[in-house]
Design a protein around this motif. Structure first.
Motif, PDB file in Angstrom:
ATOM      1  N   GLN A 186      27.653  12.504 -16.510  1.00 27.25           N
ATOM      2  CA  GLN A 186      26.928  13.535 -16.119  1.00 27.25           C
ATOM      3  C   GLN A 186      26.083  13.285 -14.808  1.00 27.25           C
ATOM      4  O   GLN A 186      25.466  12.333 -14.547  1.00 27.25           O
ATOM      5  CB  GLN A 186      25.794  13.571 -17.255  1.00 27.25           C
ATOM      6  N   ILE A 187      26.207  14.262 -13.839  1.00 27.12           N
ATOM      7  CA  ILE A 187      25.572  14.063 -12.640  1.00 27.12           C
ATOM      8  C   ILE A 187      24.080  14.684 -12.409  1.00 27.12           C
ATOM      9  O   ILE A 187      24.434  16.280 -12.577  1.00 27.12           O
ATOM     10  CB  ILE A 187      26.663  14.253 -11.650  1.00 27.12           C
ATOM     11  N   GLN A 188      23.077  14.538 -12.083  1.00 22.46           N
ATOM     12  CA  GLN A 188      22.052  15.438 -11.822  1.00 22.46           C
ATOM     13  C   GLN A 188      22.248  15.534 -10.428  1.00 22.46           C
ATOM     14  O   GLN A 188      22.249  14.779  -9.675  1.00 22.46           O
ATOM     15  CB  GLN A 188      20.805  14.563 -12.209  1.00 22.46           C
ATOM     16  N   LEU A 189      21.677  17.007 -10.133  1.00 23.57           N
ATOM     17  CA  LEU A 189      21.884  17.416  -8.866  1.00 23.57           C
ATOM     18  C   LEU A 189      20.361  17.624  -8.378  1.00 23.57           C
ATOM     19  O   LEU A 189      19.712  18.526  -8.944  1.00 23.57           O
ATOM     20  CB  LEU A 189      22.753  18.885  -8.714  1.00 23.57           C
ATOM     21  N   PHE A 190      19.726  16.989  -7.451  1.00 21.71           N
ATOM     22  CA  PHE A 190      18.425  17.120  -6.842  1.00 21.71           C
ATOM     23  C   PHE A 190      18.447  18.215  -5.841  1.00 21.71           C
ATOM     24  O   PHE A 190      18.834  17.653  -4.690  1.00 21.71           O
ATOM     25  CB  PHE A 190      17.851  15.900  -6.563  1.00 21.71           C
ATOM     26  N   LEU A 191      18.124  19.500  -6.124  1.00 24.29           N
ATOM     27  CA  LEU A 191      18.153  20.451  -5.078  1.00 24.29           C
ATOM     28  C   LEU A 191      16.840  20.660  -4.355  1.00 24.29           C
ATOM     29  O   LEU A 191      15.639  20.424  -4.693  1.00 24.29           O
ATOM     30  CB  LEU A 191      18.572  21.881  -5.774  1.00 24.29           C
ATOM     31  N   LEU A 235      20.564  23.615  -1.648  1.00 22.55           N
ATOM     32  CA  LEU A 235      21.153  24.745  -2.199  1.00 22.55           C
ATOM     33  C   LEU A 235      21.780  25.373  -1.135  1.00 22.55           C
ATOM     34  O   LEU A 235      21.365  25.649   0.203  1.00 22.55           O
ATOM     35  CB  LEU A 235      20.384  25.776  -2.911  1.00 22.55           C
ATOM     36  N   GLY A 236      23.157  25.574  -1.223  1.00 17.19           N
ATOM     37  CA  GLY A 236      24.017  26.239  -0.122  1.00 17.19           C
ATOM     38  C   GLY A 236      24.585  25.392   0.989  1.00 17.19           C
ATOM     39  O   GLY A 236      25.169  25.911   1.687  1.00 17.19           O
ATOM     40  N   GLU A 237      24.138  24.099   0.952  1.00 16.67           N
ATOM     41  CA  GLU A 237      24.686  23.048   1.844  1.00 16.67           C
ATOM     42  C   GLU A 237      25.872  22.227   1.163  1.00 16.67           C
ATOM     43  O   GLU A 237      25.703  21.992   0.005  1.00 16.67           O
ATOM     44  CB  GLU A 237      23.620  22.143   2.298  1.00 16.67           C
TER      45      GLU A 237
END
Length: 131
Positions: free
Chosen positions: A126-131, A20-22
């Motif tokens: 659909q793209i999963q974002l792994f944070l 997150l934030g990068e």
């Protein structure tokens, strides 16, 4: 299941890990039987900051992104096209929006050299974002 559309353009994406934030990078895959003269799509839940590389860059396309609405746009001022083939269309650099854990490839438009819409086939959108 859906039947494939003849001579269709298929865009594909895969899951991506990002903090997150990068900044993260998302490769947009392209499988096309006909030349592509332009493309536009939206990525929900993320803010694209750049689109570079891939077959769009190889063809000399100008690419543009809009972080505020997730739009990615590419075309050639000289009328060049991306030849038929399979590979990476472009790589999108993005930031994940706070609270979002997935992104969707939406409102996809692919065009031919006459400005007509190319048929789109179902693809992983659909793209999963792994944070």
């Amino acid at each position: 299941s859906c039947e494939p559309v003849p001579d269709a353009v298929i865009l594909s994406v895969s899951d991506v890990s990002v903090s997150l934030g990068e900044l993260g990078e998302l490769a947009i895959g392209l499988d096309n039987e006909d030349p592509v003269a332009g493309f536009q799509f939206n990525l929900s839940g993320i803010s694209p900051t750049a689109a570079a590389g891939g077959s769009a860059a190889d063809a000399g396309f100008t690419t543009s992104t809009s972080p505020s609405n997730g739009t990615v746009l590419g075309f050639s001022f000289s009328g060049a096209t991306i030849p038929a083939g399979h590979g990476i269309l472009t790589t999108v650099t993005f930031t994940a929006n706070e609270g979002e854990f997935q992104s969707c490839l939406e409102e996809v438009v692919m065009s031919d050299s006459a400005g007509g819409a190319l048929a789109l086939s179902n693809s992983a959108t659909q793209i999963q974002l792994f944070l």
